[in-house]
Design a protein around this motif. Sequence first.
Motif, PDB file in Angstrom:
ATOM      1  N   SER A  47       0.850  -1.190   0.000  1.00 48.49           N
ATOM      2  CA  SER A  47       0.000   0.000   0.000  1.00 48.49           C
ATOM      3  C   SER A  47       0.884   1.237   0.000  1.00 48.49           C
ATOM      4  O   SER A  47       2.068   1.168   0.316  1.00 48.49           O
ATOM      5  CB  SER A  47      -0.929   0.015   1.227  1.00 48.49           C
ATOM      6  N   HIS A  48       0.289   2.347  -0.351  1.00 46.73           N
ATOM      7  CA  HIS A  48       1.101   3.558  -0.435  1.00 46.73           C
ATOM      8  C   HIS A  48       0.225   4.787  -0.225  1.00 46.73           C
ATOM      9  O   HIS A  48      -0.895   4.865  -0.718  1.00 46.73           O
ATOM     10  CB  HIS A  48       1.776   3.650  -1.803  1.00 46.73           C
ATOM     11  N   THR A  49       0.747   5.705   0.549  1.00 45.15           N
ATOM     12  CA  THR A  49       0.109   7.006   0.726  1.00 45.15           C
ATOM     13  C   THR A  49       1.149   8.070   0.418  1.00 45.15           C
ATOM     14  O   THR A  49       2.237   8.060   1.003  1.00 45.15           O
ATOM     15  CB  THR A  49      -0.406   7.193   2.166  1.00 45.15           C
ATOM     16  N   ASN A  50       0.821   8.950  -0.497  1.00 42.67           N
ATOM     17  CA  ASN A  50       1.777   9.982  -0.889  1.00 42.67           C
ATOM     18  C   ASN A  50       2.061  10.937   0.259  1.00 42.67           C
ATOM     19  O   ASN A  50       1.187  11.235   1.079  1.00 42.67           O
ATOM     20  CB  ASN A  50       1.245  10.769  -2.086  1.00 42.67           C
ATOM     21  N   ASN A 142      -0.638  19.465  -7.995  1.00 41.98           N
ATOM     22  CA  ASN A 142       0.354  19.192  -9.044  1.00 41.98           C
ATOM     23  C   ASN A 142       0.731  17.719  -9.106  1.00 41.98           C
ATOM     24  O   ASN A 142       1.890  17.372  -9.335  1.00 41.98           O
ATOM     25  CB  ASN A 142       1.613  20.045  -8.833  1.00 41.98           C
ATOM     26  N   PHE A 143      -0.262  16.843  -8.886  1.00 44.69           N
ATOM     27  CA  PHE A 143       0.005  15.405  -8.969  1.00 44.69           C
ATOM     28  C   PHE A 143       0.000  15.000 -10.440  1.00 44.69           C
ATOM     29  O   PHE A 143      -1.047  14.797 -11.057  1.00 44.69           O
ATOM     30  CB  PHE A 143      -1.053  14.633  -8.197  1.00 44.69           C
ATOM     31  N   THR A 144       1.190  14.894 -11.000  1.00 41.33           N
ATOM     32  CA  THR A 144       1.335  14.457 -12.382  1.00 41.33           C
ATOM     33  C   THR A 144       2.352  13.330 -12.453  1.00 41.33           C
ATOM     34  O   THR A 144       3.224  13.199 -11.584  1.00 41.33           O
ATOM     35  CB  THR A 144       1.806  15.595 -13.303  1.00 41.33           C
ATOM     36  N   GLY A 161      -7.045  11.550  -8.725  1.00 40.85           N
ATOM     37  CA  GLY A 161      -7.233  10.994  -7.385  1.00 40.85           C
ATOM     38  C   GLY A 161      -6.019  11.215  -6.500  1.00 40.85           C
ATOM     39  O   GLY A 161      -5.177  12.083  -6.755  1.00 40.85           O
ATOM     40  N   GLU A 162      -5.923  10.402  -5.442  1.00 36.87           N
ATOM     41  CA  GLU A 162      -4.820  10.536  -4.494  1.00 36.87           C
ATOM     42  C   GLU A 162      -3.713   9.526  -4.731  1.00 36.87           C
ATOM     43  O   GLU A 162      -2.666   9.601  -4.098  1.00 36.87           O
ATOM     44  CB  GLU A 162      -5.344  10.399  -3.061  1.00 36.87           C
ATOM     45  N   GLU A 212       7.592   0.514  -6.111  1.00 37.24           N
ATOM     46  CA  GLU A 212       7.341   1.442  -7.212  1.00 37.24           C
ATOM     47  C   GLU A 212       6.018   1.171  -7.913  1.00 37.24           C
ATOM     48  O   GLU A 212       5.679   1.859  -8.878  1.00 37.24           O
ATOM     49  CB  GLU A 212       8.483   1.356  -8.242  1.00 37.24           C
ATOM     50  N   TYR A 213       5.278   0.149  -7.454  1.00 36.93           N
ATOM     51  CA  TYR A 213       3.996  -0.149  -8.099  1.00 36.93           C
ATOM     52  C   TYR A 213       3.046   1.037  -7.959  1.00 36.93           C
ATOM     53  O   TYR A 213       2.318   1.376  -8.890  1.00 36.93           O
ATOM     54  CB  TYR A 213       3.392  -1.410  -7.483  1.00 36.93           C
ATOM     55  N   TYR A 214       3.067   1.681  -6.783  1.00 36.95           N
ATOM     56  CA  TYR A 214       2.304   2.911  -6.592  1.00 36.95           C
ATOM     57  C   TYR A 214       3.234   4.091  -6.845  1.00 36.95           C
ATOM     58  O   TYR A 214       4.297   4.198  -6.225  1.00 36.95           O
ATOM     59  CB  TYR A 214       1.726   2.982  -5.179  1.00 36.95           C
ATOM     60  N   LEU A 215       2.830   4.955  -7.750  1.00 35.89           N
ATOM     61  CA  LEU A 215       3.661   6.102  -8.101  1.00 35.89           C
ATOM     62  C   LEU A 215       3.383   7.277  -7.174  1.00 35.89           C
ATOM     63  O   LEU A 215       2.317   7.372  -6.565  1.00 35.89           O
ATOM     64  CB  LEU A 215       3.397   6.510  -9.551  1.00 35.89           C
ATOM     65  N   THR A 216       4.358   8.172  -7.081  1.00 34.36           N
ATOM     66  CA  THR A 216       4.188   9.400  -6.325  1.00 34.36           C
ATOM     67  C   THR A 216       4.172  10.575  -7.298  1.00 34.36           C
ATOM     68  O   THR A 216       4.479  10.420  -8.490  1.00 34.36           O
ATOM     69  CB  THR A 216       5.320   9.599  -5.299  1.00 34.36           C
ATOM     70  N   GLN A 217       3.818  11.754  -6.804  1.00 33.04           N
ATOM     71  CA  GLN A 217       3.715  12.923  -7.667  1.00 33.04           C
ATOM     72  C   GLN A 217       5.050  13.209  -8.360  1.00 33.04           C
ATOM     73  O   GLN A 217       6.111  13.121  -7.765  1.00 33.04           O
ATOM     74  CB  GLN A 217       3.230  14.149  -6.897  1.00 33.04           C
TER      75      GLN A 217
END
Length: 260
Positions: A47-50, A142-144, A161-162, A212-217
């Motif tokens: 799981s991941h939270t930015n 600016n989540f791109t 989304g988040e 790295e499966y969940y990306l960050t901004q």
Amino acid sequence: MNTLRTTVGKLVSCFVIGAFVISCASPKDVVYFQDASNYETIVSDNSHTNTFKVDDVIGINVSTLDPAASIPFNLFSSAGGEGGYSQPRELDYIVDKNGEIDFPVLGAIKIVGLTPEETKELLKEKLQPYLKNPIINLRLRNFTVTVLGEVNQPGTYQVNGEQITVLEAIGLANDLGIKGRRDNVLVIRDFNGTKVYTRIDLTSKEALNSPEYYLTQNDVVYVEPNKSAVTQSTLDGRAGLTVSIASLIITTAVIILTRN
């Protein structure tokens, strides 16, 4: 004359076979999650939270049951609302190089490394002396993510989304091209000025457990070309001359055979 016909035939065959070998690809090169079995259930705790980074742009709105009380903590439009109060809208804050935002009345607040929920709780705590039960609405503006390389539609994409997975980002880019390497996808991540390069193998189900499966901004996903694409690129530089020579030889041979 028979020798000439044989030579021409071999030349044509070589070109056909060469083109086929260069263009063909193995299923192992293009199939995702090859080791996943039918009806297999995978329980993943990944799981991941930015968290917020330097240069992030964050929209924040503070509201309470008493609209007048929250006025000093918001940016307002010029039009008046009910009761004569202006209508609040989210004020954009930029996380500076010190990891702080400059919040009205409260001053500098350090939020770098905090999740959105942690930031909300921090703001509520700091607002308690001024407001009763404040409600904090917060959004990363600016989540791109950027997807480059052997994909069908490279570019930079806005995330609504988040969170977003690497597969969803590739989906935004209209999937990998047939010549993109699925087993060595590069994710470039920025941690407040420090670049981290990590690779993920999308041909394996273990990719689902990758950090790295969940990306960050502002992550960059790069899909490198496979050997076939590299070989073709090398050959393209010589293609013009090679095709011209081959065309001349074949045309000359056909003319000779026709006349005889």
